[in-house]
Design an enzyme around this catalytic site. Structure first.
Site, PDB file in Angstrom:
ATOM      1  CD  GLU A 156      55.082  -3.438  26.524  1.00 42.12           C
ATOM      2  OE1 GLU A 156      56.204  -2.908  26.562  1.00 42.12           O
ATOM      3  OE2 GLU A 156      54.026  -2.790  26.567  1.00 42.12           O
ATOM      4  CB  SER A 168      22.069  35.450  37.777  1.00 37.90           C
ATOM      5  OG  SER A 168      21.206  35.849  36.727  1.00 37.90           O
TER       6      SER A 168
END
Length: 686
Positions: free
Chosen positions: A94, A365
């Site tokens: 970082e 269905s």
């Protein structure tokens, strides 16, 4: 040869003196301004380290159903209680010059700017640890110049008033590591089940990579990406001379055990629902993970706590505890399209994967109502007849053959009405209709219902062979229940900041996507699955539920070898559920095949208990006619079975059924004679 005159020389000297004079005052002014700024920030003193507030989630009745984890206070640990490996890994990836700069790494900023210009995009970050800490504590994550200037001021103030060790400690205790873990102690406990001071080099280097993108580099989100990021971090640590090449190789080879469990069990209400709400906050409102979790928001949701409790209780009661079958359940209020309950699995703690929102499964269905709505728009009526028999369908210019079959291979071997076909889930009727309309018509119709997953325009699409999401399917049925008015599923009514400022409020956006009259006809057709008298050649699909229901329902069930569904509604509420295995195994046990219907009925009956029984509306222009369901003709008093069917006025049958008239009466009907009454016998002229 250039000749400079005395007057020209004097002018040049005068000009140079003026420039130097102005330059001196410009530099002096700049220094004075910087000094004043420095003095001002010094007088302001140390900035308060304000811990972000928890975000609250509230149900529709205003009760709090969840709170984000503000774990900085709960898990704050001193710097010497954090593994040195984690500290070194964080600095290496970082901010390598953290201990050398005063809050800003100008050389790094310049390099990042050049890289961004060359790529014509934001490709490289230059924020120091102090800058990130300032942003996490005091600012939003937007990219305005005002925010950047404020960040610079806070960064300078932090550097002026805190030691490097204090800044690093604060940063490691406030950064977000994904999955609700804020700060290194919470992250260490969640990912590895240990305290931050006990992290190994392999574990520390993996954790240090997560803050760049928790949803990307978390080992639970993607272990391969987490390992790639870990490799980069270990290389940077080696370059910084904090580990040896041998340590790097060993850390890469070590297998880490991911636990994925928080130190404290999350007992909040409706975790799957809240997860879906957080996704809406990110996608619709554009909020980042940090703001959602610790922005002090008040999120007023659509959750009905009673519905949620009934859904969870019913699922737990119906599905065997030792079963690996998972449910995905959603309920929606049709009038508002508010999501009132949602369950994405059996247990969020053991499986946070939200099947109700994310999983794509074949609907079977339950897809047929979309087909039959398309049929109604294209000239069909509930009484339209087609032959149901074993059929091989040729398509793709006759090059391919599709041979569907009915459940248990039961066929009418004769004509059936569309209303019968829907009630018994006749596959032959459905495929014939799909091919007549053309499969592209069904794809377009399903999209109008809100189905966004890609659908293949094949003959089998009528039987639900393309994957869909439970949330979209239930919302589509809610659209039918709402007279064809469509709206996206609504999870959030309002969002406020901690100060009470409203930053989002739901505005209804209903669109009349379906014809209101045809939607009413379709709704009445869908009540047929519970009418046992509707068919003589096969059971209606809701036969097992008909003696248990206490009010009118419209719905449709569906199944494949791997999926079982049930979706239905009343005028007040729509609900649907899918059950199946995550790994796609076939469902073979008979009792497992009933889970979907049993959960649906248990929820619907429980949620409607004590509520008024409401009938489905029959809008103006729709008429009810008694029909003989076996032949689709207007029923006579002699017909053994009749079914009231709805028709858009002008489309109802005109022919009367004569199949069941007494022999004499039938002969007279054939001759066009009317049976004489007593008035005609007494007065022949009449």
């Amino acid at each position: 040869m250039t000749v400079i005159t005395l007057s020209g020389y004097r002018k040049t000297v005068k000009w140079v003196r003026a420039v130097l004079f102005l330059g001196f005052f410009a530099v002096a002014g700049l220094l004075l301004l910087l000094g004043a700024g420095f003095l001002y920030m010094k007088l302001l003193g140390e900035p308060e380290v304000a811990v972000p507030q928890s975000t609250l989630y509230l149900a529709a009745d205003g009760q709090v159903i969840g709170e984000s984890h503000a774990s900085e206070k709960r898990y704050w640990v001193d710097l010497d209680e954090i593994s040195p490996y984690l500290v070194q890994a964080t600095i290496a990836v970082e901010d390598k010059k953290f201990f050398k700069h005063h809050g800003f790494d100008f050389k790094r900023m310049a390099g990042a700017a050049v890289a961004d210009i060359q790529a014509m995009a934001k490709v490289q970050g230059a924020s120091t640890i102090t800058q990130q800490y300032a942003r996490n504590l005091y600012l939003s994550h937007d990219k305005t110049w005002k925010r950047k200037l404020s960040e610079a001021v806070y960064t300078a103030r932090i550097e002026m008033n805190y030691t490097k060790e204090q800044i690093l400690e604060g940063y490691l205790n406030t950064i977000y590591y994904g999955h609700g873990a804020y700060g290194i102690e919470a992250a260490s406990q969640f990912y590895f089940g240990k305290s931050a001071k006990s992290l190994s080099l392999s574990e520390a280097s993996m954790l240090a990579g997560i803050p760049k993108g928790p949803s990307i580099y978390s080992p639970l989100a993607s272990l391969p990406k987490a390992k790639e990021r870990q490799k980069v971090i270990l290389a940077e640590m080696e370059k910084s001379d904090v580990i040896t090449p041998e340590q790097r190789e060993q850390a890469l080879a070590d297998r880490v055990h991911i636990t994925g469990e928080h130190l404290h069990t999350d007992s909040d209400t409706a975790p799957y629902f809240r997860q879906a709400v957080q996704q809406v906050l990110a996608d619709k409102l554009g909020l980042d993970e940090q703001t959602i979790a610790l922005g002090g928001l008040r999120v007023y949701t659509t959750l009905n706590r009673e519905h949620q409790a009934i859904a969870e209780k019913t699922i737990k009661k119906v599905i065997a505890e030792d079963s690996d079958i998972q449910p995905a359940f959603v309920s929606i209020a049709p009038k508002t399209h508010f999501v009132t309950a949602l369950a994405g699995g059996k247990d969020f703690a053991t499986s946070p994967y939200n099947r109700a929102v994310q999983a794509v499964r074949q609907p079977g269905s339950t897809f047929k109502p979309f087909l039959y709505y398309a049929a109604l728009e294209n000239g069909y009526t509930p009484a339209t007849q087609l032959t149901s028999e074993k059929t091989a369908f040729r398509y793709d210019n006759g090059q391919k053959v599709y041979e569907p079959s009915n459940f248990n291979h039961r066929y009418a071997n004769g004509s059936v009405t569309m209303e019968q076909a829907l009630a018994v889930s006749d596959n032959i009727y459905a495929v014939k209709t799909n091919l007549f309309l053309k499969p592209e018509t069904l794809v377009q119709t399903a999209e109008r219902f809100g189905i966004s997953t890609p659908l293949k325009p094949l003959p089998s699409l009528a039987l639900g062979t393309s994957g869909v999401r439970v949330l979209e399917m239930v919302n589509a049925y809610a659209t039918i229940a709402n007279g064809g008015k469509y709206e996206e599923p609504v999870f959030i009514q309002r969002v406020e900041t901690a100060d009470g400022e409203i930053i989002y409020e739901h505005e209804p956006d209903k669109k009349q996507r379906l014809d209101k009259k045809q939607a009413a006809v379709l709704t009445h057709m869908m009540t047929g699955m519970f009418d046992e008298n509707l068919s003589s050649y096969a059971n209606v699909t809701g036969a097992s539920l008909t003696r248990k229901i206490t009010r009118p329902y419209a719905g449709k069930s569906g199944s494949t070898a791997y999926d079982y569904w049930m979706i239905g509604f009343t005028p007040q509420l729509a609900a649907g559920i899918w059950t199946g295995y995550d790994d796609g195994r076939k469902i073979v046990k008979a009792e497992d095949k009933h889970y979907a219907k049993d959960i649906w009925l248990g929820f619907m009956e429980g949620s409607h208990r004590g509520k008024p029984v409401k009938k489905f509306q029959k809008p103006k222009g729709v008429i009810a006619v008694n029909i003989n369901p076996e032949n689709g003709k207007i029923a006579s008093s002699d017909c053994p079975v009749t079914r009231t069917m709805y028709f858009v006025k002008g489309t109802e049958p005109e022919e009367y059924c004569t199949d069941h008239l007494p022999k004499k009466k039938k002969e007279k009907e054939k001759e066009g004679q009317k049976e004489e009454g007593w008035l005609q016998r007494l007065f022949p002229l009449f």
